[in-house]
Design a protein around this motif. Structure first.
Motif, mmCIF file in Angstrom:
data_model
loop_
_atom_site.group_PDB
_atom_site.id
_atom_site.type_symbol
_atom_site.label_atom_id
_atom_site.label_comp_id
_atom_site.label_asym_id
_atom_site.label_seq_id
_atom_site.Cartn_x
_atom_site.Cartn_y
_atom_site.Cartn_z
ATOM 1 N N THR A 130 25.673 10.994 84.546
ATOM 2 C CA THR A 130 26.729 9.980 84.593
ATOM 3 C C THR A 130 26.648 9.050 83.392
ATOM 4 O O THR A 130 27.665 8.743 82.763
ATOM 5 N N THR A 131 25.431 8.601 83.045
ATOM 6 C CA THR A 131 25.323 7.730 81.874
ATOM 7 C C THR A 131 25.683 8.489 80.597
ATOM 8 O O THR A 131 26.234 7.906 79.663
ATOM 9 N N ALA A 174 32.660 5.853 76.129
ATOM 10 C CA ALA A 174 32.596 4.697 75.219
ATOM 11 C C ALA A 174 32.819 5.143 73.778
ATOM 12 O O ALA A 174 33.548 4.485 73.021
ATOM 13 N N GLN A 175 32.206 6.246 73.396
ATOM 14 C CA GLN A 175 32.356 6.744 72.027
ATOM 15 C C GLN A 175 33.796 7.118 71.704
ATOM 16 O O GLN A 175 34.247 6.951 70.583
ATOM 17 N N VAL A 191 18.460 7.536 80.442
ATOM 18 C CA VAL A 191 19.427 6.593 81.004
ATOM 19 C C VAL A 191 19.395 5.280 80.215
ATOM 20 O O VAL A 191 20.437 4.719 79.859
ATOM 21 N N LEU A 192 18.204 4.791 79.919
ATOM 22 C CA LEU A 192 18.070 3.547 79.164
ATOM 23 C C LEU A 192 18.593 3.699 77.737
ATOM 24 O O LEU A 192 19.228 2.778 77.201
ATOM 25 N N ALA A 193 18.364 4.848 77.116
ATOM 26 C CA ALA A 193 18.895 5.093 75.774
ATOM 27 C C ALA A 193 20.421 5.143 75.802
ATOM 28 O O ALA A 193 21.088 4.577 74.918
ATOM 29 N N ALA A 217 23.004 2.564 73.875
ATOM 30 C CA ALA A 217 24.065 3.072 72.996
ATOM 31 C C ALA A 217 25.436 2.598 73.472
ATOM 32 O O ALA A 217 26.300 2.247 72.653
ATOM 33 N N ILE A 218 25.638 2.574 74.782
ATOM 34 C CA ILE A 218 26.911 2.087 75.338
ATOM 35 C C ILE A 218 27.091 0.616 74.986
ATOM 36 O O ILE A 218 28.174 0.193 74.562
#
Length: 114
Positions: free
Chosen positions: A19-20, A27-28, A73-75, A79-80
Motif C-alpha cells: 500500500t505504501t 504521489a510521484q 514502509v518508512l522509506a 519519499a512521499i
C-alpha cells in the motif's frame, strides 16, 4: 504467537508495504485523490496490525522479514513526504494570498473598473 497468527501478521505487513508503495507511486504521478484513498487504506491496515501485534517474540526469520518490511514502509513514507510537503507549502502560500486578498476586498471594496 501461533504459526497462523504469525502468517496473518506477516501478510498484513506485506499488505502495508504494498500500500505504501502504491501511495508513493500516486504521489510521484500527482494523483492526489488516489493518494488520499490509499492513505485511508493504510490507516485501516495499521489498525489491523495494532490488533494483531503481541508481546510474544517472533522467530528470527519472521522478525527479520518484518523489520525489512518496516524499513521499506518508512522509506516510502519519507519519499512521499519529500513529494507532498513542497506541494502543501505551495498550497498554503496560495491560500494565504487568497485570504489576504479577501481581507483587502472587505476593507476597501473591489478595485475600480477601467
Amino acid at each position: 504467537m501461533k504459526a497462523t497468527e504469525t502468517e496473518i501478521l506477516l501478510c498484513t505487513y506485506d499488505c502495508l508495504s504494498a500500500t505504501t508503495g502504491h501511495m508513493l507511486s500516486a504521489a510521484q504521478s500527482g494523483d492526489w485523490d488516489r493518494l488520499v484513498a490509499l492513505e485511508r487504506d493504510c490507516t485501516d491496515i495499521v489498525a489491523r496490525l495494532s490488533a494483531l501485534e503481541t508481546e510474544d517474540p517472533l522467530p528470527v526469520g519472521i522478525r527479520d522479514r518484518k523489520a525489512a518490511l518496516l524499513r521499506k514502509v518508512l522509506a516510502d513514507d519519507a519519499a512521499i513526504r519529500d513529494i507532498t510537503e513542497p506541494q502543501l507549502k505551495r498550497l498554503s502560500h496560495m491560500l494565504d494570498a487568497n485570504r489576504s486578498e479577501q481581507r483587502l476586498m472587505r476593507a476597501y471594496g473591489p478595485p475600480p473598473i477601467g
